[in-house]
Write an enzyme that holds these catalytic residues in place. Structure first.
Site, PDB file in Angstrom:
ATOM      1  N   ARG A  60       0.817  -1.209   0.000  1.00 37.93           N
ATOM      2  CA  ARG A  60       0.000   0.000   0.000  1.00 37.93           C
ATOM      3  C   ARG A  60       0.854   1.263   0.000  1.00 37.93           C
ATOM      4  O   ARG A  60       0.431   2.320  -0.454  1.00 37.93           O
ATOM      5  CB  ARG A  60      -0.961  -0.022   1.201  1.00 37.93           C
ATOM      6  CG  ARG A  60      -1.824   1.199   1.321  1.00 37.93           C
ATOM      7  CD  ARG A  60      -3.133   0.968   2.094  1.00 37.93           C
ATOM      8  NE  ARG A  60      -3.043   0.042   3.196  1.00 37.93           N
ATOM      9  CZ  ARG A  60      -2.585   0.342   4.427  1.00 37.93           C
ATOM     10  NH1 ARG A  60      -2.141   1.545   4.691  1.00 37.93           N
ATOM     11  NH2 ARG A  60      -2.566  -0.586   5.371  1.00 37.93           N
ATOM     12  N   TYR A 115     -16.391  20.069 -11.778  1.00 33.59           N
ATOM     13  CA  TYR A 115     -16.919  18.741 -12.120  1.00 33.59           C
ATOM     14  C   TYR A 115     -18.016  18.384 -11.120  1.00 33.59           C
ATOM     15  O   TYR A 115     -17.832  18.542  -9.914  1.00 33.59           O
ATOM     16  CB  TYR A 115     -15.741  17.768 -12.019  1.00 33.59           C
ATOM     17  CG  TYR A 115     -16.001  16.350 -12.415  1.00 33.59           C
ATOM     18  CD1 TYR A 115     -16.383  16.030 -13.703  1.00 33.59           C
ATOM     19  CD2 TYR A 115     -15.800  15.330 -11.496  1.00 33.59           C
ATOM     20  CE1 TYR A 115     -16.583  14.703 -14.064  1.00 33.59           C
ATOM     21  CE2 TYR A 115     -15.988  14.009 -11.848  1.00 33.59           C
ATOM     22  CZ  TYR A 115     -16.393  13.705 -13.143  1.00 33.59           C
ATOM     23  OH  TYR A 115     -16.578  12.401 -13.490  1.00 33.59           O
ATOM     24  N   ASP A 187      -8.256  21.331  -9.857  1.00 36.41           N
ATOM     25  CA  ASP A 187      -8.503  20.185 -10.738  1.00 36.41           C
ATOM     26  C   ASP A 187      -7.967  20.583 -12.118  1.00 36.41           C
ATOM     27  O   ASP A 187      -8.609  21.317 -12.863  1.00 36.41           O
ATOM     28  CB  ASP A 187     -10.002  19.871 -10.779  1.00 36.41           C
ATOM     29  CG  ASP A 187     -10.331  18.647 -11.630  1.00 36.41           C
ATOM     30  OD1 ASP A 187      -9.508  18.287 -12.511  1.00 36.41           O
ATOM     31  OD2 ASP A 187     -11.412  18.065 -11.427  1.00 36.41           O
ATOM     32  N   LYS A 212      -8.135  10.501 -17.855  1.00 37.71           N
ATOM     33  CA  LYS A 212      -8.290  11.239 -19.108  1.00 37.71           C
ATOM     34  C   LYS A 212      -6.967  11.213 -19.897  1.00 37.71           C
ATOM     35  O   LYS A 212      -6.629  10.196 -20.464  1.00 37.71           O
ATOM     36  CB  LYS A 212      -8.773  12.660 -18.796  1.00 37.71           C
ATOM     37  CG  LYS A 212      -9.960  12.704 -17.814  1.00 37.71           C
ATOM     38  CD  LYS A 212     -11.248  12.168 -18.416  1.00 37.71           C
ATOM     39  CE  LYS A 212     -12.345  11.893 -17.407  1.00 37.71           C
ATOM     40  NZ  LYS A 212     -12.758  13.007 -16.591  1.00 37.71           N
TER      41      LYS A 212
HETATM   42  C1  LIG Z   1     -13.421  12.856 -15.259  1.00 37.76           C
HETATM   43  C2  LIG Z   1     -13.102  13.985 -14.382  1.00 37.76           C
HETATM   44  C3  LIG Z   1     -12.916  13.793 -13.026  1.00 37.76           C
HETATM   45  C4  LIG Z   1     -13.115  12.462 -12.358  1.00 37.76           C
HETATM   46  O1  LIG Z   1     -12.259  11.484 -12.797  1.00 37.76           O
HETATM   47  P1  LIG Z   1     -12.644   9.922 -12.627  1.00 37.76           P
HETATM   48  O2  LIG Z   1     -11.381   9.238 -12.898  1.00 37.76           O
HETATM   49  O3  LIG Z   1     -13.749   9.675 -13.613  1.00 37.76           O
HETATM   50  O4  LIG Z   1     -13.125   9.735 -11.224  1.00 37.76           O
HETATM   51  C5  LIG Z   1     -12.570  14.877 -12.267  1.00 37.76           C
HETATM   52  N1  LIG Z   1     -12.419  16.094 -12.804  1.00 37.76           N
HETATM   53  C6  LIG Z   1     -12.611  16.326 -14.108  1.00 37.76           C
HETATM   54  C7  LIG Z   1     -12.445  17.693 -14.634  1.00 37.76           C
HETATM   55  C8  LIG Z   1     -12.963  15.284 -14.937  1.00 37.76           C
HETATM   56  O5  LIG Z   1     -13.188  15.517 -16.229  1.00 37.76           O
END
Ligand SMILES: *Cc1c(COP(=O)(O)O)cnc(C)c1O
Length: 396
Positions: A60, A115, A187, A212
């Protein structure tokens, strides 16, 4: 943009994406780290056990696979990065970061264009733990000062918001937040640290939904949390306390994606801009929301704070009935309809933030669509959208 390799000579970020986090001699010459599946790490002697001696202690807390990815990500985030934690999804990176810096009785300021699951976490679990959230206009800039309370401990931004693409002024917000003793969480999924070095713009914790562009192939769920020296101890502590960790296969795929991030993102940027300009000239399109377009209200901030753009943007269509929008979507053969983005493939999705915005009103004046421009040929993508627009007209 440059960083240093182990010999201290400056290298460009494109090169460091290829070289960072590699320890070829430890891998008997192989370029990539092994996919280490491991929980238990054996100690050679009782003395070593008592002293917790050794590079690894427990699955971990890290493996050769996670360490390679963390080192590569730290290089990408830049010299202000004191550490990178890995999380099983982007949402896990967001929730872990907020839990790392907040406690009962605190107040957090959150950008109205975040988000949606970020809002749901704040309005749900954080509220249940006695942490209050208020939302602010993404374009508030230095005006955020008026929203600070004595107990405001953090500001959460997303630049630009991943649906409506408004561009907050992060340096202005961070200056006020720091003067008020609050930490700034960003973010940074849209631009990635390749095109936006959050930690050099006043951000304390920089988050990636690595699902992404880092992964880049629509085949993993992954999150990363990079922090400066002020915030890293809090992040590290929360990650350990919450038991946040990731599996070896996804870690390996995130590192594999990272190696080609620069070429992929440059292509997404170029094709994205070409498609955005083409769409902007279509009679069916009222407005294109893309901060790298000169006409976008966020362009000046984008130009000042970012070195590039990704392939994600939105459009607002001329007013039309839902059946016409559905006909457009159903006519498309290359653009897929689905959530997420950042993979090699083009995607399109309708969105409407009106029901959950609280600090600002969302009324774009027509149906809104978000597009992710993938790695297909742009002439093929235009032909696909032309099919869609023909169906759109026929269904009015
Ligand atoms: C997709 C996304 C998330 C969340 O990511 P996951 O891996 O789907 O949990 C957070 N912030 C933004 C801007 C996103 O596009």
């Amino acid at each position: 943009m440059s960083s240093s390799d182990s010999s201290g000579s400056p290298v460009t970020v494109e090169t460091s994406l290829v070289t960072s986090g590699r320890d070829t001699s430890a891998q008997k010459g192989f370029v990539n780290p092994p996919v280490v599946r491991g929980s238990t790490v054996l100690y050679p002697s009782a003395e070593d056990l008592h002293a917790h001696r050794g590079e690894y202690s427990y699955g971990r807390h890290g493996t050769p696979t996670t360490k390679a990815l963390q080192q590569a990500l730290a290089t990408l985030e830049g010299p202000a990065c004191a550490g990178v934690a890995l999380a099983p999804s982007g949402v896990a990176a967001i929730s872990t970061s907020l839990l790392a810096v907040l406690k009962t009785g605190d107040h957090v300021l959150v950008c109205d264009n975040v988000y949606r699951p970020t809002r749901l976490f704040c309005d749900g679990l954080l509220q249940r733990f006695g942490i209050e959230t208020s939302y602010f206009d993404p374009l508030i800039g230095a005006g955020i000062e008026a929203l600070f309370r004595p107990n405001t401990r953090a500001v959460f931004v997303e630049a630009p918001g991943s649906q409506s693409l408004e561009m907050p002024d992060i340096p202005a917000i961070a200056e006020i937040a720091h003067a008020r003793g609050a930490l700034v969480i960003d973010d940074n999924t849209w631009a990635t640290p390749l095109y936006h070095r959050s930690l050099e713009q006043g951000v304390d914790i920089s988050i990636q939904a690595a699902t992404k562009y880092i992964g880049g192939h629509s085949d993993i769920m992954f999150g990363t949390i990079a922090a400066n020296s002020k915030a890293w101890p809090l992040v590290d502590d929360a990650v350990r306390a919450l038991g946040v960790c990731v599996g070896p296969d996804d870690t390996f795929l995130a590192l594999r994606g990272l190696r080609t991030l620069a070429v992929r993102l440059a292509h997404h940027q170029q094709s994205g801009l070409e498609m955005a300009r083409w769409l902007g000239a279509r009679p069916e399109v009222q407005r294109v929301l893309h901060p790298a377009l000169e006409t976008d209200p966020g362009h000046a901030i984008w130009k000042r704070d970012f070195t590039g753009a990704s392939g994600l943007f939105s459009i607002v269509l001329q007013p039309a009935p839902q059946r016409a929008v559905d006909a457009l979507l159903n006519a498309l053969q290359l653009f897929g309809m689905g959530y997420s983005w950042g993979g090699f493939e083009s995607l399109i999705i309708p969105f409407d933030c009106a029901s959950y915005r609280t600090a600002t009103k969302w009324h774009p004046g027509g149906p809104a669509l978000r597009l992710h421009i993938g790695l297909e040929n742009t002439e093929d993508l235009k032909a696909d959208l032309e099919r869609g627009f023909a169906a759109f007209a026929a269904a009015q």
